[in-house]
Design an enzyme around this catalytic site. Structure first.
Site, PDB file in Angstrom:
ATOM      1  N   LEU A   1       0.806  -1.221   0.000  1.00 34.51           N
ATOM      2  CA  LEU A   1       0.000   0.000   0.000  1.00 34.51           C
ATOM      3  C   LEU A   1       0.844   1.278   0.000  1.00 34.51           C
ATOM      4  CD1 LEU A   1      -2.795  -1.019   2.550  1.00 34.51           C
ATOM      5  CD2 LEU A   1      -2.768  -1.297   0.063  1.00 34.51           C
TER       6      LEU A   1
ATOM      7  N   HIS B   1      -3.490   4.368  -2.445  1.00 38.87           N
ATOM      8  CA  HIS B   1      -4.504   3.482  -1.853  1.00 38.87           C
ATOM      9  C   HIS B   1      -5.195   4.185  -0.673  1.00 38.87           C
ATOM     10  CE1 HIS B   1      -1.602   0.260  -3.394  1.00 38.87           C
ATOM     11  NE2 HIS B   1      -2.712  -0.030  -4.028  1.00 38.87           N
TER      12      HIS B   1
ATOM     13  N   GLN C   1      -5.154 -12.476 -12.647  1.00 41.74           N
ATOM     14  CA  GLN C   1      -5.046 -11.281 -13.497  1.00 41.74           C
ATOM     15  C   GLN C   1      -3.628 -11.025 -13.981  1.00 41.74           C
ATOM     16  OE1 GLN C   1      -6.433  -8.560 -10.246  1.00 41.74           O
ATOM     17  NE2 GLN C   1      -4.940  -7.151 -11.118  1.00 41.74           N
TER      18      GLN C   1
ATOM     19  N   GLY D   1      -9.192   3.658  -8.443  1.00 42.88           N
ATOM     20  CA  GLY D   1      -8.288   4.735  -8.831  1.00 42.88           C
ATOM     21  C   GLY D   1      -8.302   4.948 -10.339  1.00 42.88           C
TER      22      GLY D   1
ATOM     23  N   LYS E   1      -5.978   5.983 -11.939  1.00 41.62           N
ATOM     24  CA  LYS E   1      -4.657   5.534 -12.398  1.00 41.62           C
ATOM     25  C   LYS E   1      -4.813   4.321 -13.324  1.00 41.62           C
ATOM     26  CE  LYS E   1      -0.305   3.712 -11.632  1.00 41.62           C
ATOM     27  NZ  LYS E   1      -0.527   2.348 -11.973  1.00 41.62           N
TER      28      LYS E   1
ATOM     29  N   GLN F   1      -9.188  -0.213 -16.404  1.00 41.14           N
ATOM     30  CA  GLN F   1      -9.756  -1.121 -15.396  1.00 41.14           C
ATOM     31  C   GLN F   1     -11.080  -0.562 -14.848  1.00 41.14           C
ATOM     32  OE1 GLN F   1      -7.408  -3.387 -12.358  1.00 41.14           O
ATOM     33  NE2 GLN F   1      -7.988  -1.715 -11.037  1.00 41.14           N
TER      34      GLN F   1
ATOM     35  N   SER G   1       2.550   3.718  -7.367  1.00 40.55           N
ATOM     36  CA  SER G   1       2.166   2.359  -7.746  1.00 40.55           C
ATOM     37  C   SER G   1       2.982   1.384  -6.908  1.00 40.55           C
ATOM     38  CB  SER G   1       2.471   2.134  -9.231  1.00 40.55           C
ATOM     39  OG  SER G   1       2.462   0.764  -9.530  1.00 40.55           O
TER      40      SER G   1
HETATM   41  P1  AMP Z   1      -3.701  -2.104  -6.817  1.00 39.65           P
HETATM   42  O1  AMP Z   1      -3.317  -2.486  -5.429  1.00 39.65           O
HETATM   43  O2  AMP Z   1      -2.561  -1.599  -7.630  1.00 39.65           O
HETATM   44  O3  AMP Z   1      -4.515  -3.167  -7.511  1.00 39.65           O
HETATM   45  O4  AMP Z   1      -4.658  -0.834  -6.672  1.00 39.65           O
HETATM   46  C1  AMP Z   1      -5.797  -0.862  -5.867  1.00 39.65           C
HETATM   47  C2  AMP Z   1      -6.621   0.377  -6.147  1.00 39.65           C
HETATM   48  O5  AMP Z   1      -5.848   1.547  -5.861  1.00 39.65           O
HETATM   49  C3  AMP Z   1      -7.040   0.471  -7.626  1.00 39.65           C
HETATM   50  O6  AMP Z   1      -8.366   0.964  -7.704  1.00 39.65           O
HETATM   51  C4  AMP Z   1      -6.048   1.455  -8.181  1.00 39.65           C
HETATM   52  O7  AMP Z   1      -6.510   2.148  -9.310  1.00 39.65           O
HETATM   53  C5  AMP Z   1      -5.863   2.396  -6.999  1.00 39.65           C
HETATM   54  N1  AMP Z   1      -4.602   3.120  -7.126  1.00 39.65           N
HETATM   55  C6  AMP Z   1      -3.386   2.583  -7.458  1.00 39.65           C
HETATM   56  N2  AMP Z   1      -2.463   3.560  -7.558  1.00 39.65           N
HETATM   57  C7  AMP Z   1      -3.101   4.733  -7.303  1.00 39.65           C
HETATM   58  C8  AMP Z   1      -2.692   6.113  -7.265  1.00 39.65           C
HETATM   59  N3  AMP Z   1      -1.439   6.470  -7.526  1.00 39.65           N
HETATM   60  N4  AMP Z   1      -3.612   7.041  -6.962  1.00 39.65           N
HETATM   61  C9  AMP Z   1      -4.912   6.689  -6.697  1.00 39.65           C
HETATM   62  N5  AMP Z   1      -5.352   5.411  -6.725  1.00 39.65           N
HETATM   63  C10 AMP Z   1      -4.474   4.442  -7.020  1.00 39.65           C
END
Ligand code: AMP
Length: 278
Positions: free
Chosen positions: A30, A34, A58, A146, A148, A152, A184
């Protein structure tokens, strides 16, 4: 913070409570991006549930799956600091009792043929599968995603409509490091130098945004791809598209909502980012 590790436990908990639930699904490692989704959910719901599940279905690239960062202890600390109400932490066997080899196939259609759909075969089907399973387990009123992961968001919204799931989707802005690099989990795999260099993706997107009224997209794309190449990136796509449909565009059409989407590898780490242009 309550930690729930199985669907059965989650069902029991939900039977007892009747609250407005906001849900933030994640794959862990995280960061502040997040946490921004958690904060938003907390401000709009009575109970905020975050899930951490590194979803095997995925990952189209086995190496990407093996190298995906896992930092559970630090994640729990961050969630506690953010006053998250519940962490859902299921096992693979709980989410996929029949195994991961023959999961259900979703009708993703056009979105599966462009950008990450094209470059990561099977990826969005795995995303639909896990989000559908998680929504069935958590039964949230609102789902926080997100921007980002722009494509998706569209795929998940489409799946929710197709499956007639009653859940509102809230898309939240991308949080960035000071050099513009989109936060990320995969950034952890970049060297310190790589993290500095990776800000170039944002710089290139800004170059396009700031010049699209007086330059052709073709010209700006050539400049940006060359800059990225010279800095050691391997670019998969640098694509202009209609932000509502993701239909690729070859030139700026100001009558449409425009988004620029980029996927590029640096130091073997695949980075994606996007920017709305108007
Ligand atoms: P992930 O753990 O990468 O699968 O991301 C979980 C959620 O957090 C997803 O909805 C992503 O789009 C969101 N997320 C990831 N990176 C960011 C960011 N830099 N800013 C805002 N939301 C994010």
């Amino acid at each position: 913070m309550l930690i729930i590790k199985s669907i059965t436990e989650m069902r029991k908990f939900l039977e007892m409570k009747n609250m407005r639930i906001g849900f933030v699904p994640t794959m862990g490692a995280l960061h502040q991006g997040h946490i921004s989704l958690i904060d938003r959910s907390k401000s709009e719901n009575e109970l905020t549930v975050c899930s951490i599940f590194v979803n095997p279905t995925q990952f189209n690239d086995p190496e990407d799956f093996e190298k995906y960062p896992i930092t559970l202890e630090a994640d729990i600390e961050k969630l506690v600091d953010a006053k998250t109400d519940m962490l859902f932490l299921p096992l693979v066997a709980d989410m996929y009792p029949n195994g991961t080899a023959n999961i259900r196939q979703y009708e993703i259609g056009f979105l599966n043929t462009v950008l990450d759909g094209e470059h990561r075969p099977g990826h969005f089907n795995g995303v639909c599968a896990i989000v559908h399973l998680l929504l069935n387990a958590v039964k949230p009123h609102s789902l926080y995603l997100g921007e980002k992961d722009f494509q998706q968001c569209l795929v998940i919204k489409q799946m929710i409509t197709q499956e007639k799931i009653s859940c509102e989707v809230i898309t939240c802005p991308t949080l960035r490091a000071t050099n513009g690099l989109a936060m990320s989990s995969r950034n952890q795999r970049l060297s310190d130098m790589g993290k500095v260099k990776a800000g170039l993706i944002y710089e290139c997107m800004l170059l396009v945004k700031n010049n699209f009224s007086n330059e052709s997209f073709e010209h700006l794309k050539i400049i940006c791809e060359a800059k990225l190449f010279d800095a050691g990136f391997e670019t998969e796509y640098f694509q202009l598209a209609d932000a509502n449909t993701l239909q690729p565009l070859i030139s700026f059409d100001v009558n449409k909502h425009l988004v620029l989407l980029v996927a590029s590898k640096l130091e073997g780490v695949r980075l994606i980012d996007n920017m709305r242009l108007n």
